[in-house]
Write an enzyme that holds these catalytic residues in place. Sequence first.
Site, short mmCIF file in Angstrom:
data_model
loop_
_atom_site.label_atom_id
_atom_site.label_comp_id
_atom_site.label_asym_id
_atom_site.label_seq_id
_atom_site.Cartn_x
_atom_site.Cartn_y
_atom_site.Cartn_z
N TRP A 129 36.72 -41.28 -3.50
CA TRP A 129 37.01 -41.07 -2.06
C TRP A 129 38.19 -41.52 -1.92
O TRP A 129 38.85 -42.37 -2.31
CB TRP A 129 35.96 -41.93 -1.41
CG TRP A 129 36.19 -42.13 0.13
CD1 TRP A 129 36.13 -40.87 0.94
CD2 TRP A 129 36.47 -43.11 1.04
NE1 TRP A 129 36.20 -41.23 2.25
CE2 TRP A 129 36.40 -42.45 2.46
CE3 TRP A 129 36.58 -44.64 1.00
CZ2 TRP A 129 36.86 -43.26 3.59
CZ3 TRP A 129 37.02 -45.19 2.02
CH2 TRP A 129 36.83 -44.56 3.29
N ASP A 210 30.91 -50.36 -3.83
CA ASP A 210 30.93 -49.54 -2.70
C ASP A 210 29.74 -48.61 -2.32
O ASP A 210 29.46 -47.80 -2.74
CB ASP A 210 32.20 -48.85 -2.29
CG ASP A 210 32.40 -48.25 -0.93
OD1 ASP A 210 31.73 -48.83 -0.11
OD2 ASP A 210 33.21 -47.11 -0.85
N LYS A 245 26.37 -43.31 8.00
CA LYS A 245 25.53 -42.21 7.42
C LYS A 245 23.87 -42.59 7.58
O LYS A 245 23.26 -41.68 8.22
CB LYS A 245 25.71 -41.90 5.97
CG LYS A 245 26.85 -42.25 5.39
CD LYS A 245 28.10 -41.18 5.90
CE LYS A 245 29.58 -41.89 5.50
NZ LYS A 245 30.37 -40.96 5.58
C1 LMR Z 1 33.69 -38.71 3.71
O1 LMR Z 1 33.86 -39.13 2.59
O2 LMR Z 1 33.73 -37.76 4.19
C2 LMR Z 1 33.42 -39.75 4.78
O3 LMR Z 1 33.23 -41.03 4.10
C3 LMR Z 1 34.15 -39.93 5.92
C4 LMR Z 1 35.51 -40.16 5.73
O4 LMR Z 1 36.00 -41.33 6.30
O5 LMR Z 1 36.42 -39.68 4.84
#
Ligand code: LMR
Length: 397
Positions: A129, A210, A245
């Site tokens: 992420w 996480d 979520k």
């Molecule tokens: C995502 O990965 O799309 C979500 O976790 C929202 C975000 O804050 O990026």
Amino acid sequence: MFEHLPRYAGDPILGLMSDFFADPRIDKVNLGVGIYYDELGQVPLLDCVAQAEQVVVSEHKPRSYLPMEGESAYRALVHQLIFADSLDKRHFGTSIVQTVGGSGALKVGADFLRTAWPGSEVWVSDPTWDNHLGIFEGAGLKVNRYPYYDPATQAFDYEGALAVFKSIPVRSIVLLHPCCHNPTGIQPTREQWIELLDALQSREAIPFLDIAYQGFGQGLDDDAWVIRECAHRGMEFLVSSSFSKTFSLYGERVGALSVVSRIHDADLVFGQLKLSVRRNYSSPPIFGAALVARVLGTPALRQLWESELATMRSRIVKMRAQLVDGLSKLMPERDFSFLQRQEGMFAYTGLSAAQVRALKTDHGVYAVETGRICIAGLNPHNISRVCAAFATVMRSA
Ligand code: LMR
């Protein structure tokens, strides 16, 4: 005064949301941000949340500050949800603070680790992420990457990750995704996890797990298996968690940071977490956590939540299968079974940045430039259009 500032390029995920809303096309499809949409393309208000809301609102409680660590019933319920009975409470303690979403948990944890281990560096999966990098670097920690996704096999690069885990500097901080890896949806097997955790233990690493999607992968307990395995092993580690979520409470920002430590250090840890909260935002907000605590702490609502969560999970599984099916019919020469082996909200399609741009410009289908799509944005009304758009951009590459 400010003309020297660099221009912010925008966030690769949240920026897409603004573009999507500004797009006038009525048949546009949002597969960018990780938000669960229902069959009608709406962000659901869960029934369990609506019922809890009525009760919480009717209580008309005053809105004083919560303590820095947040509301105690909420914290106890989060503990049970994540750890169940996996900790040996004679020797280990958990310090939990309620946080401003999962991002707040990561930031509080990152600041805490910077104080506890100023010489340690962070290792995140490649890819991860995007905001993991931003949050840890923002806290002043150096961030490195360990291999995770192998584009050749479109699978987990187990050998690559294990080799790095065996050789990282002692006391490195290692960010792990216990379920529903963001962005790839690819998980190690349990056998692989065991070897990976053995390697991390041998390097005295500090795992930071996480978990933003507990219950969206295989189920509430299965998705927490890695966390509980760390607890069974007597490891000391951090967990950031989120209800954005799984309770569809995105804008309420409900999360938690848990730190498992030796019991005699738990007080020290808890104090440092409170200090980190104080320096970031003083104390967390009341309302979202009150809803979650009410649902988790009321047997009938908890049961309702679990069934609503199961409905969301199975809709995602169904749409993933329909995506694979639709793409395979349109492009029988290609193998899309790799998408079926991924789990959770995201699919890592292998689309190039140029193909993703063409999807957006020519077809109004929004995805993250890395090729990540949010499966939960698919529904029976848009699936064939999305498959056709994919086929067009894939053929033109
Ligand atoms: C995502 O990965 O799309 C979500 O976790 C929202 C975000 O804050 O990026």
